[in-house]
Scaffold this motif. Structure first.
Motif, PDB file in Angstrom:
ATOM      1  N   ASP A 150       0.811  -1.222   0.000  1.00  0.00           N
ATOM      2  CA  ASP A 150       0.000   0.000   0.000  1.00  0.00           C
ATOM      3  C   ASP A 150       0.842   1.269   0.000  1.00  0.00           C
ATOM      4  O   ASP A 150       0.303   2.368  -0.159  1.00  0.00           O
ATOM      5  N   ILE A 151       2.147   1.153   0.171  1.00  0.00           N
ATOM      6  CA  ILE A 151       3.028   2.326   0.206  1.00  0.00           C
ATOM      7  C   ILE A 151       3.680   2.505  -1.155  1.00  0.00           C
ATOM      8  O   ILE A 151       4.271   1.577  -1.700  1.00  0.00           O
ATOM      9  N   LYS A 152       3.566   3.714  -1.699  1.00  0.00           N
ATOM     10  CA  LYS A 152       4.153   4.017  -3.002  1.00  0.00           C
ATOM     11  C   LYS A 152       5.412   4.874  -2.816  1.00  0.00           C
ATOM     12  O   LYS A 152       5.564   5.586  -1.825  1.00  0.00           O
ATOM     13  N   PHE A 153       6.306   4.808  -3.806  1.00  0.00           N
ATOM     14  CA  PHE A 153       7.623   5.424  -3.671  1.00  0.00           C
ATOM     15  C   PHE A 153       7.973   6.335  -4.846  1.00  0.00           C
ATOM     16  O   PHE A 153       7.539   6.114  -5.978  1.00  0.00           O
ATOM     17  N   CYS A 154       8.787   7.342  -4.520  1.00  0.00           N
ATOM     18  CA  CYS A 154       9.455   8.176  -5.520  1.00  0.00           C
ATOM     19  C   CYS A 154      10.955   8.028  -5.282  1.00  0.00           C
ATOM     20  O   CYS A 154      11.524   8.753  -4.464  1.00  0.00           O
ATOM     21  N   PRO A 155      11.617   7.075  -5.922  1.00  0.00           N
ATOM     22  CA  PRO A 155      13.055   6.907  -5.717  1.00  0.00           C
ATOM     23  C   PRO A 155      13.854   8.069  -6.293  1.00  0.00           C
ATOM     24  O   PRO A 155      13.599   8.506  -7.418  1.00  0.00           O
ATOM     25  N   THR A 156      14.792   8.553  -5.519  1.00  0.00           N
ATOM     26  CA  THR A 156      15.638   9.682  -5.911  1.00  0.00           C
ATOM     27  C   THR A 156      17.047   9.427  -5.383  1.00  0.00           C
ATOM     28  O   THR A 156      17.210   8.933  -4.275  1.00  0.00           O
ATOM     29  N   GLY A 157      18.031   9.787  -6.171  1.00  0.00           N
ATOM     30  CA  GLY A 157      19.416   9.567  -5.771  1.00  0.00           C
ATOM     31  C   GLY A 157      20.013   8.436  -6.582  1.00  0.00           C
ATOM     32  O   GLY A 157      19.768   7.266  -6.307  1.00  0.00           O
ATOM     33  N   GLY A 158      20.765   8.787  -7.624  1.00  0.00           N
ATOM     34  CA  GLY A 158      21.332   7.782  -8.504  1.00  0.00           C
ATOM     35  C   GLY A 158      20.418   7.358  -9.634  1.00  0.00           C
ATOM     36  O   GLY A 158      20.746   6.453 -10.405  1.00  0.00           O
ATOM     37  N   VAL A 176       9.936   9.111 -10.428  1.00  0.00           N
ATOM     38  CA  VAL A 176      11.353   9.131 -10.077  1.00  0.00           C
ATOM     39  C   VAL A 176      11.825  10.572 -10.005  1.00  0.00           C
ATOM     40  O   VAL A 176      11.295  11.447 -10.696  1.00  0.00           O
ATOM     41  N   GLY A 177      12.807  10.820  -9.162  1.00  0.00           N
ATOM     42  CA  GLY A 177      13.364  12.159  -9.048  1.00  0.00           C
ATOM     43  C   GLY A 177      14.817  12.177  -9.472  1.00  0.00           C
ATOM     44  O   GLY A 177      15.528  11.175  -9.323  1.00  0.00           O
ATOM     45  N   GLY A 178      15.267  13.308 -10.003  1.00  0.00           N
ATOM     46  CA  GLY A 178      16.657  13.424 -10.417  1.00  0.00           C
ATOM     47  C   GLY A 178      16.971  14.790 -10.960  1.00  0.00           C
ATOM     48  O   GLY A 178      16.079  15.621 -11.161  1.00  0.00           O
ATOM     49  N   SER A 179      18.241  15.011 -11.213  1.00  0.00           N
ATOM     50  CA  SER A 179      18.676  16.331 -11.690  1.00  0.00           C
ATOM     51  C   SER A 179      19.415  16.256 -13.018  1.00  0.00           C
ATOM     52  O   SER A 179      20.004  17.244 -13.451  1.00  0.00           O
ATOM     53  N   TRP A 180      19.389  15.095 -13.661  1.00  0.00           N
ATOM     54  CA  TRP A 180      20.201  14.935 -14.862  1.00  0.00           C
ATOM     55  C   TRP A 180      19.780  15.835 -16.011  1.00  0.00           C
ATOM     56  O   TRP A 180      20.579  16.118 -16.901  1.00  0.00           O
ATOM     57  N   MET A 181      18.532  16.295 -16.016  1.00  0.00           N
ATOM     58  CA  MET A 181      18.052  17.127 -17.122  1.00  0.00           C
ATOM     59  C   MET A 181      18.289  18.629 -16.904  1.00  0.00           C
ATOM     60  O   MET A 181      17.940  19.451 -17.741  1.00  0.00           O
ATOM     61  N   VAL A 182      18.885  18.986 -15.776  1.00  0.00           N
ATOM     62  CA  VAL A 182      19.099  20.406 -15.463  1.00  0.00           C
ATOM     63  C   VAL A 182      20.579  20.658 -15.177  1.00  0.00           C
ATOM     64  O   VAL A 182      20.974  20.954 -14.060  1.00  0.00           O
ATOM     65  N   ASP A 183      21.376  20.548 -16.212  1.00  0.00           N
ATOM     66  CA  ASP A 183      22.816  20.768 -16.092  1.00  0.00           C
ATOM     67  C   ASP A 183      23.103  22.186 -15.608  1.00  0.00           C
ATOM     68  O   ASP A 183      22.601  23.163 -16.173  1.00  0.00           O
ATOM     69  N   ASN A 184      23.881  22.294 -14.537  1.00  0.00           N
ATOM     70  CA  ASN A 184      24.165  23.614 -13.954  1.00  0.00           C
ATOM     71  C   ASN A 184      24.855  24.554 -14.934  1.00  0.00           C
ATOM     72  O   ASN A 184      24.641  25.766 -14.900  1.00  0.00           O
ATOM     73  N   ALA A 185      25.686  24.006 -15.808  1.00  0.00           N
ATOM     74  CA  ALA A 185      26.369  24.853 -16.786  1.00  0.00           C
ATOM     75  C   ALA A 185      25.369  25.498 -17.736  1.00  0.00           C
ATOM     76  O   ALA A 185      25.519  26.682 -18.109  1.00  0.00           O
ATOM     77  N   ASN A 186      24.347  24.758 -18.120  1.00  0.00           N
ATOM     78  CA  ASN A 186      23.320  25.330 -18.996  1.00  0.00           C
ATOM     79  C   ASN A 186      22.516  26.404 -18.278  1.00  0.00           C
ATOM     80  O   ASN A 186      22.132  27.411 -18.881  1.00  0.00           O
ATOM     81  N   ILE A 187      22.260  26.199 -16.988  1.00  0.00           N
ATOM     82  CA  ILE A 187      21.529  27.211 -16.224  1.00  0.00           C
ATOM     83  C   ILE A 187      22.346  28.493 -16.130  1.00  0.00           C
ATOM     84  O   ILE A 187      21.840  29.590 -16.379  1.00  0.00           O
TER      85      ILE A 187
END
Length: 208
Positions: A150-158, A176-187
């Motif tokens: 009954d518990i659902k997850f949002c895996p984040t990290g790796g 799922v969570g992540g930051s791969w689509m927001v490259d700091n250099a592009n920002i």
């Protein structure tokens, strides 16, 4: 919208570290243009609250939340800034007490079955598994899907384009969570077209 519905609609949740408030609106618009409308702005910079305010005021299609919440004071400040949901890396009893009392959706962080069960006792339907690949990743979530169905997850990290679908294929994973689509250099360079393209690729990587 409750946290489960919110994350089911999102599938991929970008974890944003915004260093300059002036980057917030064009970054959010670039992500929305790429098909990602639910955004997590983490409290890892002094610009975070201002960024949340700016996105709420100027990007109607975005749903903006706050991440890396660790204290009740941080949570109240983020909600005052306009955060529409919250996420934490872990969750203390004090924080769970605070965030479970209000109407704003919250996704507390866990790393073990016991922590997931504790958050379920507070009424949280969805929890964040963090750091996902370090604490067991797909294997851990498969193991928990039986006794904690009954518990659902949002895996984040790796989590990234190479393994996102492996997580999303599991019945107990809603997002799922992540930051791969927001490259700091592009920002920093204001290369918003590149971020839009990366967002489109992220959506594709998370589409089963």
């Amino acid at each position: 919208m409750d946290s489960k519905s919110l994350l089911l609609a999102a599938k991929v949740l970008p974890v944003l570290v915004i260093e300059r408030v002036e980057d917030a609106v064009p970054l959010a618009k670039a992500l929305v243009e790429g098909g990602i409308k639910v955004l997590e702005v983490t409290l890892r910079s002094d610009a975070a609250l201002g960024a949340i305010e700016a996105i709420r005021a100027n990007v109607d299609d975005a749903v903006v939340g706050v991440g890396s919440v660790r204290t009740e004071a941080e949570w109240h400040a983020a909600v005052a800034a306009g955060a529409q949901f919250g996420v934490s890396p872990g969750c203390t009893t004090a924080l769970a007490d605070a965030v479970s009392k209000g109407p704003v959706p919250f996704v507390p962080g866990v790393a073990t079955p016991s922590e997931a069960m504790k958050m379920a006792e507070y009424g949280f339907e969805v929890v964040k598994l963090f750091p996902a690949t370090v604490v067991g990743g797909v294997g851990l979530l498969k193991a928990m899907s039986g006794p904690l169905a009954d518990i659902k997850f949002c895996p984040t990290g790796g989590v990234g384009p190479a393994n996102a679908k492996d997580f999303l294929a599991l019945p107990n994973v809603v997002c799922v969570g992540g930051s791969w689509m927001v490259d700091n250099a592009n920002i920093r360079a204001g290369n918003w077209l590149a971020i839009t393209e990366a967002a489109k690729q992220a959506v594709e990587a998370c589409t089963l």
